[in-house]
Motif scaffolding. Structure first.
Motif, PDB file in Angstrom:
ATOM      1  N   ALA A  99       1.190   6.969  -6.712  1.00 54.17           N
ATOM      2  CA  ALA A  99       0.082   7.889  -6.980  1.00 54.17           C
ATOM      3  C   ALA A  99       0.536   9.345  -7.015  1.00 54.17           C
ATOM      4  N   GLU A 100       1.677   9.635  -6.395  1.00 56.93           N
ATOM      5  CA  GLU A 100       2.204  10.997  -6.401  1.00 56.93           C
ATOM      6  C   GLU A 100       2.785  11.383  -7.760  1.00 56.93           C
ATOM      7  N   ARG A 103       0.833  -1.206   0.000  1.00 52.95           N
ATOM      8  CA  ARG A 103       0.000   0.000   0.000  1.00 52.95           C
ATOM      9  C   ARG A 103       0.866   1.254   0.000  1.00 52.95           C
ATOM     10  N   HIS A 104       2.008   1.194   0.683  1.00 57.42           N
ATOM     11  CA  HIS A 104       2.877   2.368   0.712  1.00 57.42           C
ATOM     12  C   HIS A 104       3.425   2.667  -0.677  1.00 57.42           C
ATOM     13  N   SER A 119       0.847   4.475  -2.647  1.00 55.70           N
ATOM     14  CA  SER A 119       0.738   5.908  -2.347  1.00 55.70           C
ATOM     15  C   SER A 119       1.884   6.689  -2.968  1.00 55.70           C
TER      16      SER A 119
END
Length: 328
Positions: free
Chosen positions: A133-134, A126-127, A130
């Motif tokens: 996604a940036e 999940r990290h 994220s």
């Protein structure tokens, strides 16, 4: 003629006639990600092909880890293949396992271009999702790394001198060295089994490790079989890292879950992907770690709980079905 609707090609370094040779790949991401996925897809009737060259007219092209070896030629070849197959209507998926857009890397340019052609991405945590996604706005799906070992019970009796197990790629050796030189107390007697690839073993032996503790180091070339044998001799597994190092920020849970599956109380630095499992391991640089070294058996309860509650999620058959549902 392969049915385009049932054909998926994995872009992977090299030439392969079938999935079988990939079982022995030196790339962990191939064994822990591609292999479970391909086997599950094939069981559902898909044809899977592998290699630098895309053959036929697949409906899916999955971009795996390109690696730094031969990157200049392979980058151009892969991008041409991706662009051509996309023009033919194939959906392009990128399995993004290291955050090469977060730090300068020989592979950064490739992934920047590949993501510009991608329809979707998969990541191991999940990290990582994220972080990706940036820098990329498309759909991102989390599929964890599969483990390669069977569950084993904790060791019943510790030896007089505690035996630690460390296993990792050459890129992790610097974290091991730092920990041994700064993380152990003077006078402690430690036996360490360290398993790595050939490059990693050379890094360990190139410069003697200066530790305040008395550390006996036994070296071995990593393989699944050697790791399982070493785990049976060990009392504790250590996973030193650097939570501030961008290269490790998106590391998967694989080494932690593998260690727990092998029955080892584990001490690790708290990488972002480990946070979910904080109840099952010990912080490496803590008073609790000292207690772990004094009596590893006191920590077996956490290991057994992990084996019951979390390890089954990482079985290759379970994750293979997740992959097949996602890609199929």
């Amino acid at each position: 003629m392969v049915d385009a609707m049932q054909h998926l090609h994995y872009l992977v370094p090299g030439t392969y006639e079938s999935v079988e040779p990939l079982r022995d790949s030196a790339m962990a991401s191939i064994r822990m990600r591609l292999l479970p996925a391909a086997l599950a897809l094939q069981s559902r009737g898909w044809t899977c092909s592998f290699g630098d060259q895309v053959h036929g007219a697949p409906s899916r092209v999955v971009v795996t880890k390109i690696g730094a070896n031969g990157i200049e030629a392979r980058q151009q070849l892969w991008l041409q293949q991706i662009e051509h197959r996309k023009q033919q209507g194939a959906a392009v998926w990128v399995d993004y396992t290291d955050h090469h857009l977060g730090f300068p890397s020989p592979m950064s340019e490739f992934y920047r271009a590949a993501l510009g052609l991608a329809d979707a991405c998969t990541v191991p945590s999940r990290h990582m999702a994220s972080l990706l996604a940036e820098v990329w706005g498309g759909p991102v799906y989390v599929v964890q790394d599969a483990i390669e070992v069977q569950i084993a019970p904790p060791k019943l009796q510790a030896d007089a001198a505690v035996t630690l197990l460390w296993f990792g790629h050459a890129s992790n050796v610097e974290y091991l060295r730092r920990f041994l030189e700064t993380g152990l107390a003077a006078g402690q007697e430690i036996r360490l089994i360290a398993l790595s690839n050939e490059a990693g073993l050379r890094l360990i032996t190139a410069h003697p490790i200066q530790s305040p503790a008395k550390v006996e180091i036994l070296l071995g070339l990593w393989s699944v079989e050697t790791m399982v044998e070493a785990a049976a001799q060990a009392d504790v597994c250590i996973i030193p890292s650097d939570v501030d190092d961008l290269r490790k920020a998106a590391a998967s849970t694989n080494r932690l879950v593998t260690a727990l599956a092998m029955g080892l109380p584990t001490a690790a630095d708290a990488l972002p992907s480990y946070i979910e499992f904080k109840d099952y391991y010990t912080a490496l640089r803590s008073e609790e770690f000292k207690a772990l070294l004094e009596n590893p058996q006191n920590f077996h309860t956490a290991v057994l709980a992990a084996q019951e509650k979390i390890v089954p999620r990482f079985a290759a058959c379970t994750l293979g079905e997740d992959w097949a549902t996602l890609l199929g």
